[in-house]
Write a protein that holds these residues in place. Structure first.
Motif, PDB file in Angstrom:
ATOM      1  N   MET A 107       0.854  -1.171   0.000  1.00 32.47           N
ATOM      2  CA  MET A 107       0.000   0.000   0.000  1.00 32.47           C
ATOM      3  C   MET A 107       0.897   1.230   0.000  1.00 32.47           C
ATOM      4  O   MET A 107       1.890   1.274   0.694  1.00 32.47           O
ATOM      5  CB  MET A 107      -0.891  -0.022   1.229  1.00 32.47           C
ATOM      6  N   GLY A 114      -2.971   5.379   0.468  1.00 37.92           N
ATOM      7  CA  GLY A 114      -3.985   4.382   0.785  1.00 37.92           C
ATOM      8  C   GLY A 114      -4.341   3.477  -0.372  1.00 37.92           C
ATOM      9  O   GLY A 114      -5.285   2.722  -0.297  1.00 37.92           O
ATOM     10  N   ALA A 115      -3.586   3.534  -1.465  1.00 34.47           N
ATOM     11  CA  ALA A 115      -3.878   2.677  -2.608  1.00 34.47           C
ATOM     12  C   ALA A 115      -3.303   1.293  -2.373  1.00 34.47           C
ATOM     13  O   ALA A 115      -2.185   1.148  -1.916  1.00 34.47           O
ATOM     14  CB  ALA A 115      -3.294   3.274  -3.889  1.00 34.47           C
ATOM     15  N   ALA A 116      -4.100   0.294  -2.678  1.00 33.83           N
ATOM     16  CA  ALA A 116      -3.636  -1.085  -2.556  1.00 33.83           C
ATOM     17  C   ALA A 116      -2.825  -1.435  -3.790  1.00 33.83           C
ATOM     18  O   ALA A 116      -2.961  -0.821  -4.839  1.00 33.83           O
ATOM     19  CB  ALA A 116      -4.835  -2.017  -2.432  1.00 33.83           C
ATOM     20  N   SER A 145      -4.823   0.671  -8.397  1.00 33.89           N
ATOM     21  CA  SER A 145      -6.248   0.665  -8.073  1.00 33.89           C
ATOM     22  C   SER A 145      -6.428   1.193  -6.652  1.00 33.89           C
ATOM     23  O   SER A 145      -5.616   0.930  -5.780  1.00 33.89           O
ATOM     24  CB  SER A 145      -6.824  -0.745  -8.207  1.00 33.89           C
ATOM     25  N   ARG A 164      -7.695   1.616  -2.844  1.00 32.42           N
ATOM     26  CA  ARG A 164      -8.083   0.679  -1.785  1.00 32.42           C
ATOM     27  C   ARG A 164      -9.544   0.888  -1.405  1.00 32.42           C
ATOM     28  O   ARG A 164     -10.259  -0.069  -1.139  1.00 32.42           O
ATOM     29  CB  ARG A 164      -7.191   0.896  -0.564  1.00 32.42           C
ATOM     30  N   GLU A 177     -14.094  -0.636   1.228  1.00 34.44           N
ATOM     31  CA  GLU A 177     -12.820  -1.209   0.813  1.00 34.44           C
ATOM     32  C   GLU A 177     -13.074  -2.137  -0.376  1.00 34.44           C
ATOM     33  O   GLU A 177     -14.036  -2.898  -0.390  1.00 34.44           O
ATOM     34  CB  GLU A 177     -12.192  -1.966   1.978  1.00 34.44           C
ATOM     35  N   THR A 208     -11.727  -4.808  -1.366  1.00 31.88           N
ATOM     36  CA  THR A 208     -11.784  -6.237  -1.024  1.00 31.88           C
ATOM     37  C   THR A 208     -13.129  -6.604  -0.401  1.00 31.88           C
ATOM     38  O   THR A 208     -13.627  -7.712  -0.617  1.00 31.88           O
ATOM     39  CB  THR A 208     -10.644  -6.638  -0.071  1.00 31.88           C
TER      40      THR A 208
END
Length: 90
Positions: free
Chosen positions: A1, A5-7, A17, A19, A60, A62
């Motif tokens: 990350m 805050g981007a995953a 992409s 997060r 989020e 995920t």
């Protein structure tokens, strides 16, 4: 990350992409109305957090993927029970 805050993971445009997604992103991805997206979050069916002074909702990425997977499984279960393929109970 990264520090924003981007995953990890590339986007279609070659960037990273995000997060967290906005409810507008969720609406677009699921092709639902803003009321439906808000109801999913408020019910807890789609986990989300509120951030900032205005309490803006963020989901989020995920969690959205997990929600979609749960919906696929629920649809499979409904199809099985409709066809009569449900396991026998004793």
């Amino acid at each position: 990350m990264d520090s924003h805050g981007a995953a990890a993971g590339p986007c279609e445009n070659g960037g990273m992409s995000p997060r967290f997604l906005t409810l507008e992103d969720v609406q677009e991805i699921l092709n639902i109305s803003s009321q439906q997206a808000y109801a999913l979050v408020r019910s807890g069916e789609l986990p989300a957090i509120q951030v900032g002074g205005r309490g803006v909702w963020r989901v989020e990425a995920t969690e959205l993927e997990d929600y979609i997977a749960r919906q696929y499984e629920a649809s499979r279960e409904r199809a099985r029970s409709t066809r009569g393929d449900a396991p026998a109970t004793s």
